[in-house]
Design an enzyme around this catalytic site. Structure first.
Site, mmCIF file in Angstrom:
data_model
loop_
_atom_site.group_PDB
_atom_site.id
_atom_site.type_symbol
_atom_site.label_atom_id
_atom_site.label_comp_id
_atom_site.label_asym_id
_atom_site.label_seq_id
_atom_site.Cartn_x
_atom_site.Cartn_y
_atom_site.Cartn_z
ATOM 1 N N LEU A 151 3.517 -5.333 6.920
ATOM 2 C CA LEU A 151 2.438 -4.339 6.897
ATOM 3 C C LEU A 151 2.363 -3.516 8.179
ATOM 4 C CD1 LEU A 151 -0.381 -6.532 5.262
ATOM 5 C CD2 LEU A 151 1.267 -5.011 4.135
ATOM 6 N N HIS A 189 -0.305 0.867 5.413
ATOM 7 C CA HIS A 189 -0.916 -0.056 4.447
ATOM 8 C C HIS A 189 -2.413 -0.205 4.724
ATOM 9 C CE1 HIS A 189 3.393 -1.682 4.376
ATOM 10 N NE2 HIS A 189 3.158 -1.452 3.102
ATOM 11 N N LYS A 227 3.167 8.432 0.157
ATOM 12 C CA LYS A 227 4.509 8.272 0.737
ATOM 13 C C LYS A 227 5.516 8.104 -0.407
ATOM 14 C CE LYS A 227 7.809 6.666 3.489
ATOM 15 N NZ LYS A 227 8.251 5.356 3.098
ATOM 16 N N GLN A 250 6.243 7.493 -7.336
ATOM 17 C CA GLN A 250 5.683 6.232 -7.838
ATOM 18 C C GLN A 250 4.242 6.423 -8.309
ATOM 19 O OE1 GLN A 250 6.371 2.147 -6.041
ATOM 20 N NE2 GLN A 250 4.515 2.715 -4.971
HETATM 21 P P1 AMP Z 1 5.365 -1.028 0.221
HETATM 22 O O1 AMP Z 1 4.882 -2.251 0.910
HETATM 23 O O2 AMP Z 1 6.350 -0.238 1.013
HETATM 24 O O3 AMP Z 1 5.804 -1.309 -1.200
HETATM 25 O O4 AMP Z 1 4.120 -0.063 0.094
HETATM 26 C C1 AMP Z 1 2.923 -0.502 -0.488
HETATM 27 C C2 AMP Z 1 2.017 0.688 -0.660
HETATM 28 O O5 AMP Z 1 1.790 1.284 0.623
HETATM 29 C C3 AMP Z 1 2.617 1.778 -1.539
HETATM 30 O O6 AMP Z 1 1.594 2.322 -2.352
HETATM 31 C C4 AMP Z 1 3.119 2.786 -0.540
HETATM 32 O O7 AMP Z 1 3.178 4.114 -1.048
HETATM 33 C C5 AMP Z 1 2.073 2.659 0.538
HETATM 34 N N1 AMP Z 1 2.577 3.153 1.821
HETATM 35 C C6 AMP Z 1 3.672 2.750 2.487
HETATM 36 N N2 AMP Z 1 3.837 3.476 3.614
HETATM 37 C C7 AMP Z 1 2.812 4.355 3.653
HETATM 38 C C8 AMP Z 1 2.414 5.391 4.556
HETATM 39 N N3 AMP Z 1 3.110 5.671 5.649
HETATM 40 N N4 AMP Z 1 1.306 6.095 4.276
HETATM 41 C C9 AMP Z 1 0.579 5.841 3.148
HETATM 42 N N5 AMP Z 1 0.900 4.881 2.262
HETATM 43 C C10 AMP Z 1 1.999 4.147 2.511
#
Ligand code: AMP
Length: 273
Positions: free
Chosen positions: A34, A38, A150, A154
């Site tokens: 994280l 997140h 981001k 998705q």
């Molecule tokens: P992940 O752990 O990479 O699967 O991401 C979990 C959630 O966090 C997903 O909805 C991503 O789009 C979101 N997320 C990851 N990085 C960012 C970021 N820099 N800004 C906003 N949301 C993010």
């Protein structure tokens, strides 16, 4: 914060929340490692709901055979500390054995949306995402689910899945959270050394440089010049040492995926605001 590892515990803890109409539940799915991006999703979740649940699950179904499932960053102890600090209510960390991937109902991502951008270069990725998100939506039964822009494609695919599967869930999109350099935060940034992180910020910079021009070219649409502008971004990235997967315009946004070494980075910027 209640840490939940088993399905029966999840049912036990969430039963009173499901039963209470004044206790709305917002869900933030993650794969852990994280960062502040997140945490920004958690803040967004708190704007709409009284109870917040975060899941951490590195989903094997969404990784291709030559992708980084084994090396994907895992930092569960640090993650737990960050979630304590963010004051969430429940953290769901199911074991791999708990999820029984083979017996999950397989969900195909929307054909149209998943054939472009990341869907083109990561075959089956969005089917894997939809299958696991469908499973977690069914078990967690949230009122809201927060997803980051981001991963804008998705967001579009999950919105479609919510409609098709008739979930009573409102998707809340959250803006991209960036480093001071402009680099979009990502768990995969931990693959980069300091010099590569500086270099990676050029993705954002190169789209931003074209933003004003692209805005001017949209009304009325001047297709050839838009393509030129997109090619300018591609060229700049290639010249700066990136291996470009795509630079494309969809949903009024410019999307970029590019490799720096073996690390695949994605970003997008809204052009019409
Ligand atoms: P992940 O752990 O990479 O699967 O991401 C979990 C959630 O966090 C997903 O909805 C991503 O789009 C979101 N997320 C990851 N990085 C960012 C970021 N820099 N800004 C906003 N949301 C993010």
């Amino acid at each position: 914060m209640q840490i939940i590892r088993k399905l029966d515990e999840l049912n036990e803890f969430l039963a009173p929340v499901w039963a209470d109409d004044n206790d709305l539940l917002a869900y933030v799915p993650t794969m852990g490692a994280l960062h502040s991006g997140h945490v920004s999703l958690i803040h967004k979740a708190k704007e709409v709901a009284q109870k917040i649940i975060v899941s951490i699950f590195v989903n094997p179904l969404q990784f291709g055979p030559n992708e980084d499932l084994d090396s994907y960053p895992r930092s569960i102890d640090e993650d737990i500390i960050k979630l304590w600090a963010a004051e969430i209510d429940y953290l769901y960390i199911p074991e791999l054995t708990e999820v029984e991937l083979e017996s999950l109902t397989k969900i195909n991502a929307d054909r149209e949306i998943s054939k472009i951008l990341c869907g083109k270069s990561r075959s089956g990725h969005f089917d894997g995402v939809c299958t696991i998100v469908n499973h977690f939506f069914k078990t967690i039964k949230p009122d809201f689910a927060v997803f980051g822009e981001k991963d804008f494609q998705q967001v579009k695919i999950i919105e479609q899945m919510i409609l098709e599967q008739a979930f009573n869930i409102t998707l809340i999109p959250a803006p991209i959270f960036r480093e001071a350099s402009g680099l979009a935060m990502s768990s995969r940034n931990s693959y980069l050394d300091d010099q590569e992180k500086t270099q990676a910020a050029f993705i954002y910079e190169s789209i931003l440089k074209e933003k004003q021009l692209l805005e001017d070219l949209l009304f009325p649409p001047q297709e050839e010049q838009i393509l030129n502008s997109i090619n300018t971004i591609k060229e700049k990235l290639s010249n700066a040492g990136f291996r470009v997967d795509y630079v494309e315009f969809h949903w009024s946004r410019i999307f970029v995926a590019a490799y720096l070494g073996n690390t695949r980075l994605i970003d997008n910027i809204e052009i019409v605001t």
